[in-house]
Design a protein around this motif. Structure first.
Motif, PDB file in Angstrom:
ATOM      1  N   GLN A 127       6.536  12.747   1.103  1.00 30.07           N
ATOM      2  CA  GLN A 127       5.450  12.849   1.664  1.00 30.07           C
ATOM      3  C   GLN A 127       6.252  12.761   3.367  1.00 30.07           C
ATOM      4  OE1 GLN A 127       2.279  13.125   1.370  1.00 30.07           O
ATOM      5  NE2 GLN A 127       2.138  13.377   3.743  1.00 30.07           N
ATOM      6  N   ASN A 144      -7.208  13.411  11.992  1.00 29.50           N
ATOM      7  CA  ASN A 144      -8.365  13.149  10.885  1.00 29.50           C
ATOM      8  C   ASN A 144      -7.115  12.730   9.949  1.00 29.50           C
ATOM      9  OD1 ASN A 144      -7.922  15.736  10.468  1.00 29.50           O
ATOM     10  ND2 ASN A 144      -9.056  16.321   9.961  1.00 29.50           N
ATOM     11  N   ARG A 145      -5.989  13.222  10.175  1.00 23.76           N
ATOM     12  CA  ARG A 145      -5.090  13.006   8.312  1.00 23.76           C
ATOM     13  C   ARG A 145      -5.473  11.394   8.172  1.00 23.76           C
ATOM     14  NH1 ARG A 145      -5.361  17.488   8.668  1.00 23.76           N
ATOM     15  NH2 ARG A 145      -3.632  18.999   8.638  1.00 23.76           N
ATOM     16  N   ARG A 146      -5.192  11.108   6.677  1.00 23.84           N
ATOM     17  CA  ARG A 146      -4.765  10.485   6.762  1.00 23.84           C
ATOM     18  C   ARG A 146      -3.479   9.027   6.442  1.00 23.84           C
ATOM     19  NH1 ARG A 146      -3.877   8.083   0.051  1.00 23.84           N
ATOM     20  NH2 ARG A 146      -4.673   5.843   0.147  1.00 23.84           N
ATOM     21  N   GLN A 147      -4.362   7.956   7.317  1.00 28.51           N
ATOM     22  CA  GLN A 147      -3.819   7.086   7.683  1.00 28.51           C
ATOM     23  C   GLN A 147      -3.390   5.271   6.678  1.00 28.51           C
ATOM     24  OE1 GLN A 147      -5.015   6.040  11.841  1.00 28.51           O
ATOM     25  NE2 GLN A 147      -3.786   7.971  12.426  1.00 28.51           N
ATOM     26  N   VAL A 148      -2.833   5.071   6.617  1.00 30.42           N
ATOM     27  CA  VAL A 148      -2.173   4.046   5.155  1.00 30.42           C
ATOM     28  C   VAL A 148      -1.662   3.260   5.880  1.00 30.42           C
ATOM     29  CG1 VAL A 148      -1.025   3.116   3.161  1.00 30.42           C
ATOM     30  CG2 VAL A 148      -2.445   5.564   3.715  1.00 30.42           C
ATOM     31  N   GLN A 157       0.778  -0.975   0.073  1.00 32.06           N
ATOM     32  CA  GLN A 157      -0.443  -0.187  -0.046  1.00 32.06           C
ATOM     33  C   GLN A 157       0.636   1.497   0.077  1.00 32.06           C
ATOM     34  OE1 GLN A 157      -3.717   0.183   0.279  1.00 32.06           O
ATOM     35  NE2 GLN A 157      -3.129  -1.896  -1.187  1.00 32.06           N
ATOM     36  N   THR A 216       0.617   7.568   9.755  1.00 28.76           N
ATOM     37  CA  THR A 216       0.031   9.017   9.054  1.00 28.76           C
ATOM     38  C   THR A 216       0.998  10.400   8.145  1.00 28.76           C
ATOM     39  OG1 THR A 216      -0.797   8.886  11.365  1.00 28.76           O
ATOM     40  CG2 THR A 216      -0.569  11.012  10.674  1.00 28.76           C
ATOM     41  N   TYR A 267       3.784   5.731  -2.245  1.00 30.81           N
ATOM     42  CA  TYR A 267       5.211   6.763  -2.054  1.00 30.81           C
ATOM     43  C   TYR A 267       6.390   6.865  -1.483  1.00 30.81           C
ATOM     44  CZ  TYR A 267      -0.300   8.097  -0.219  1.00 30.81           C
ATOM     45  OH  TYR A 267      -1.426   8.656  -0.858  1.00 30.81           O
ATOM     46  N   GLU A 289      -0.298  16.826   6.068  1.00 35.76           N
ATOM     47  CA  GLU A 289      -0.641  17.776   4.992  1.00 35.76           C
ATOM     48  C   GLU A 289      -0.048  19.076   5.118  1.00 35.76           C
ATOM     49  OE1 GLU A 289      -5.295  18.192   5.650  1.00 35.76           O
ATOM     50  OE2 GLU A 289      -5.339  16.329   5.319  1.00 35.76           O
TER      51      GLU A 289
END
Length: 326
Positions: A192, A253-257, A61, A235, A65, A238
């Motif tokens: 990122q 609320n930050r995107r997590q992978v 996933q 995490t 990145y 942004e």
């Protein structure tokens, strides 16, 4: 609270001042870490630990990145270490409120990745020179540390975490944080900013433990019965998030992978295992991972090298003395 601050003096996420007017040398910092009690041949920070081994199972996933091959779908073995804070290799496991996980991945013949993670998600201060002052305040006593903290409002998030943190009954049940941020770099050179955490898949109450080596005994027994699994969760920052400030958590609320699972399959006493000889410097990075400008992170290597140099010399001196007696 004071105990937690004392323990944090010895986490591997601490380092020297880089570019500040009043710099602290590697020798001064490690001297302060080890104090008057020196345990030859052991780490000056997190001296008590146990070696672990296993595999990281990547789900692919994060491959978009980062060009690090570790994140391609597949399996990569690791050597690691679980430890408690402090410079005493005989300290009671349950007396330390800070626990750590360190990992070393041999990604290729020329690249390694070393990670050093701790239970706190943030630091109390944002630069090494100020942290050195924090150590001095802690050693001066409760009044001094309270005065120091009152003068450093950036410690508010760490203090809030410390007030609610409850230690678990197993190394397997803790969450281990990168604390500092890093960049993932893909094949196009795009960056990122990320932080990560090893999140447990079991819950173990602290009341289940007893004994001087309680954590080590428990994890060795647990892994002997079945693999221990952590989810490796990243995490993604942004633009509004400051990747260079380790005292500030990013919004929930930050995107997590979830990049995959870390699977622990073996333990070894640290003096008998491969982890004892490894310097878990988190600036040992592979292609596809880069350091941020976090002043603490950027200067960590000097303190790591100094600590490693001291214990390596002590181990060599001991070996030479033993050879002369044969």
């Amino acid at each position: 609270m004071k105990t937690l601050y004392l323990a944090l003096l010895f986490t591997p996420a601490l380092c020297l001042s880089a570019g500040k007017p009043a710099q602290v040398t590697a020798q001064q910092f490690v001297n302060l870490q080890q104090g008057d009690a020196v345990f030859p041949g052991f780490r000056r920070a997190h001296a008590k630990g146990i070696c672990i081994s296993g595999e990281f199972h990547s789900n692919g996933q994060l491959a978009g990145y980062s060009k690090a091959s570790l994140f391609n779908e597949g399996v990569t073995p690791f050597i690691g270490r679980l430890s408690i804070a402090g410079n005493n290799p005989t300290a009671p496991d349950l007396k330390s409120p800070v626990r750590s996980m360190a990992l070393s991945f041999a990604i290729s013949h020329t690249e390694q990745w070393r990670l050093a993670m701790n239970t706190p998600p943030v630091m109390a201060v944002a630069d090494p020179h100020t942290f050195y002052q924090q150590i001095q305040a802690v050693q001066a006593g409760p009044a001094a540390i309270q005065q120091f903290l009152s003068e450093h409002p950036e410690a508010s998030e760490f203090r809030a975490w410390a007030a609610q943190y409850q230690a678990t009954g197993s190394f397997a049940a803790e969450t281990y944080h990168s604390i500092n941020a890093f960049y993932l770099v893909n094949s196009n050179g795009e960056q990122q900013a990320v932080r990560w955490a090893m999140q447990p898949t079991v819950a173990v109450p602290a009341s289940a433990l007893d004994g001087n080596d309680a954590l080590q005994t428990e994890i060795a027994s647990r892994i002997a019965g079945a693999p221990v699994v952590f989810n490796w969760v990243f995490t993604l920052a942004e633009p509004a998030d400051d990747e260079d400030n380790p005292t500030k958590a990013w919004p929930e609320n930050r995107r997590q992978v979830t990049a995959g699972q870390l699977i622990l399959t073996g333990t070894t006493a640290q003096l008998e295992g491969d982890c004892h000889a490894i310097n878990f410097d988190p600036l040992v990075l592979p292609s596809g991972i880069a350091a941020t400008r976090d002043p603490i992170l950027r200067a960590r290597s000097a303190a790591y090298v100094e600590s490693y140099r001291r214990r390596a010399k002590e181990q060599l001196d001991g070996a030479l003395e033993g050879s002369n007696n044969d």
